[in-house]
Design an enzyme around this catalytic site. Structure first.
Site, PDB file in Angstrom:
ATOM      1  N   HIS A 111      46.458  40.772  35.242  1.00 20.59           N
ATOM      2  CA  HIS A 111      46.541  42.079  35.893  1.00 20.59           C
ATOM      3  C   HIS A 111      48.016  42.509  35.962  1.00 20.59           C
ATOM      4  CE1 HIS A 111      46.406  44.941  39.271  1.00 20.59           C
ATOM      5  NE2 HIS A 111      45.120  45.069  39.032  1.00 20.59           N
ATOM      6  N   ASP A 188      46.874  33.820  41.142  1.00 23.80           N
ATOM      7  CA  ASP A 188      46.366  35.105  41.599  1.00 23.80           C
ATOM      8  C   ASP A 188      44.870  34.909  41.876  1.00 23.80           C
ATOM      9  OD1 ASP A 188      45.161  37.579  41.740  1.00 23.80           O
ATOM     10  OD2 ASP A 188      45.983  38.347  39.852  1.00 23.80           O
ATOM     11  N   GLN A 191      40.408  37.786  42.244  1.00 19.91           N
ATOM     12  CA  GLN A 191      39.025  37.862  41.745  1.00 19.91           C
ATOM     13  C   GLN A 191      38.272  36.544  41.927  1.00 19.91           C
ATOM     14  OE1 GLN A 191      37.704  40.664  40.930  1.00 19.91           O
ATOM     15  NE2 GLN A 191      39.511  41.935  40.627  1.00 19.91           N
ATOM     16  N   LYS A 214      38.773  43.007  48.757  1.00 18.88           N
ATOM     17  CA  LYS A 214      37.890  42.568  47.672  1.00 18.88           C
ATOM     18  C   LYS A 214      36.899  41.517  48.159  1.00 18.88           C
ATOM     19  CE  LYS A 214      41.316  43.318  43.974  1.00 18.88           C
ATOM     20  NZ  LYS A 214      40.948  44.608  43.406  1.00 18.88           N
ATOM     21  N   CYS A 352      43.742  47.645  34.488  1.00 21.87           N
ATOM     22  CA  CYS A 352      45.117  47.224  34.812  1.00 21.87           C
ATOM     23  C   CYS A 352      45.602  46.041  33.984  1.00 21.87           C
ATOM     24  CB  CYS A 352      45.288  46.897  36.291  1.00 21.87           C
ATOM     25  SG  CYS A 352      45.174  48.346  37.328  1.00 21.87           S
TER      26      CYS A 352
END
Lengths: 397, 143
Positions: A111, A188, A191, A214, A352
């Site tokens: 991303h 990261d 997700q 999220k 993104c």
């Protein structure tokens, strides 16, 4: 599952844009309203009942986060979200510790928020960015990372789950590799943390970032988990109230230690409290159940989509709730406008991940990203609408 | 306008756009519009000679509205003087933004007089691109 908990679902919509943000359950909304209606006050400074309650609620969320991702409460920094968390890693820690010629390993499926801060640092310091190659399914495997490592590698910075392909990277194996070779491991988790059990300690992660919105929580808040010994070496990006011990006219000052050092000014108190409630909500359902439901639903979605001849699928194998596709010959945005006219909410674009196009040979896709409240009826509605997409331009124009 | 006719015009211009494909000619002005608000990404080229727009062409990846609007707009502008082009663009923008405009001036472009709010930027994309190129003419720059 638990559809009745989400007020947004009282409308006749199919919400498939969970990679962008998720719907909020009533308990989270109410928890935040409770703060606003019953004990509004600032943190850290008050001696009255409401302020004491706010302090407890706010700091209590560090314990909730710590239990959720298996870290220490003192390792939990509240940020505005994943982007701010990764920027803090890069500019609070890496800027001090990296030098010209040091290598950082990323992938082309990252991303923007896990690429651009590194590009900026590379511009400033002459740090070298290397992209570990993706395999033919656009997935990032441990072997590829292993081959990219050299004696100059100082950092590996990757998403646990990529936001376009949805492949689940083997962070435990990568973390082991990093700790053996003395490489900083930056993950990261935007997700992954909302969708599966993530273990900070067991995966030897040094920095872990994720966002509340999220995972059924409010917007404007997220977390950076930073290993305690690394946190001590980080310089805050923001200076002000709540993060200092003392400051004097002679120019001397002393900062607080621990996560407070990175939370200058009045933080998003209601949002932090809401995030704590969202985590409790997810833990009650069980992260294993959430992940299992998504993976099963994705399999069903793929098997149904494969029956439609003009649908091109890009990542059928990845073990998460993310699926990218296109209607043959139709621009992704037209497809999403078409689906919107049937109240099906998806995302169209490059998501993104702008350098992934070099690998995929396609710039834009429609993305379905699933969450706990999605079910087979949602999938069947999408399938039915896609089956009659021959008339798409009658609907779109 | 009848909605079937409107759709037919837009679809025809989407599927068979006018002057799609760029030229290899340095005498053309060139601009890219990587839309900030969405995922359309088009390149435009324009040749101005004797204060007249001699040619415009475009290429890239974009939705049905952006692509068809580029096609129709290009047809409406080729052969016009720079001042006439500015006037058409101004009225076109007014139409998209639901302000008073000269309907007769816009001809076929009137197919975009009732767009959903999220498609307005798609329709405006070619006009922004051509505006940019005209701006560079005014500033004396070529690109």
């Amino acid at each position: 599952m638990n559809r009745e908990d989400f007020p947004m679902l009282n409308q006749d919509i199919v919400y498939f844009d969970n990679g962008a943000t998720t719907l909020k359950p009533k308990v989270v909304i109410e928890k935040m309203m409770e703060y606003y209606q019953e004990y509004t006050s600032n943190i850290h400074r008050g001696d009255y009942d409401a302020a004491i309650k706010t302090n407890e609620a706010y700091d209590g969320v560090r314990k909730i986060v710590a239990h959720f991702v298996n870290c220490k409460p003192e390792e939990v920094i509240f940020t505005s979200g994943t982007t701010m968390s990764i920027n803090t890693v890069v500019f609070s820690y890496m800027r001090k510790h990296l030098h010209k010629g040091d290598e950082v390993i990323l992938s082309k499926a990252e991303h923007a928020s896990n690429v651009l801060p590194w590009l900026k640092l590379s511009e400033e310091l002459g740090v070298v960015i290397k992209y570990a190659p993706l395999d033919s399914n656009m997935e990032l495997k441990v072997e590829s990372i292993e081959k990219t490592i050299t004696e100059k590698t100082k950092v590996i910075s990757i998403a646990h789950v990529s936001n376009v392909i949805g492949d689940v990277r083997d962070i435990k194996a990568i973390g082991k590799l990093c700790s053996e070779k003395g490489i900083i491991f930056n993950v990261d988790g935007a997700q992954s943390v909302p969708h599966m059990k993530v273990d900070f300690k067991d995966s030897n992660i040094d920095f872990l970032s994720f966002s509340a919105h999220k995972m059924c929580g409010p917007t404007g808040v997220g977390v950076l988990v930073a290993k305690e010994e690394l946190m001590d070496e980080m310089t805050p990006l923001c200076f002000g109230g709540g993060m200092n011990q003392t400051f004097e006219v002679d120019g001397s000052y002393e900062l607080k230690t621990g996560p407070s050092k990175f939370e200058a000014g009045t933080p998003p108190i209601a949002e932090v409290i809401g995030m704590g409630e969202a985590i409790k909500y997810l833990e009650k359902i069980g992260m294993e159940n959430i992940h299992k439901n998504e993976v099963e639903l994705k399999k069903f979605l793929v098997s149904e989509l494969e029956k439609i001849p003009n649908i091109i699928l890009y990542n059928t194998n990845s073990n998460s709730g993310i699926l990218a596709f296109n209607i043959d010959g139709v621009f992704a945005q037209d497809s999403s406008v078409y689906l919107n006219s049937y109240n099906i909410y998806v995302r169209a674009g490059n998501h993104c991940a702008k350098i992934l196009k070099d690998e995929m040979k396609i710039k834009n896709t429609v993305r379905v990203s699933l969450y706990l409240y999605n079910n087979k009826e949602d999938v069947l509605k999408l399938i039915e609408v896609l089956k009659r997409s021959a008339d798409i331009f009658k609907v779109v124009i | 306008m009848d909605s079937n006719l409107r759709r037919e015009i837009i679809l025809d211009n989407y599927q068979n756009p006018t002057n799609r494909g760029l030229v290899n000619d340095d005498s053309y002005l060139k601009v890219n519009t990587n839309s900030e608000s969405c995922i359309d990404n088009l390149d435009f080229m324009m040749k101005i000679e004797d204060n007249k727009v001699k040619d415009i062409c475009f290429d890239g990846e974009a939705c049905a509205i952006s692509t068809s609007a580029s096609s129709i707009l290009i047809r409406s502008l080729i052969g016009k003087s720079v001042d006439e082009v500015r006037n058409i663009l101004e009225n076109y923008k007014k139409m998209i933004n639901e302000e008073d405009y000269d309907k007769d001036l816009l001809g076929e472009l009137n197919v975009y007089d009732t767009l959903q709010p999220n498609r307005k930027n798609c329709a405006l994309l070619p006009s922004v691109a051509i505006d940019k190129m005209l701006g560079s003419v005014r500033d004396g720059r070529k690109n």
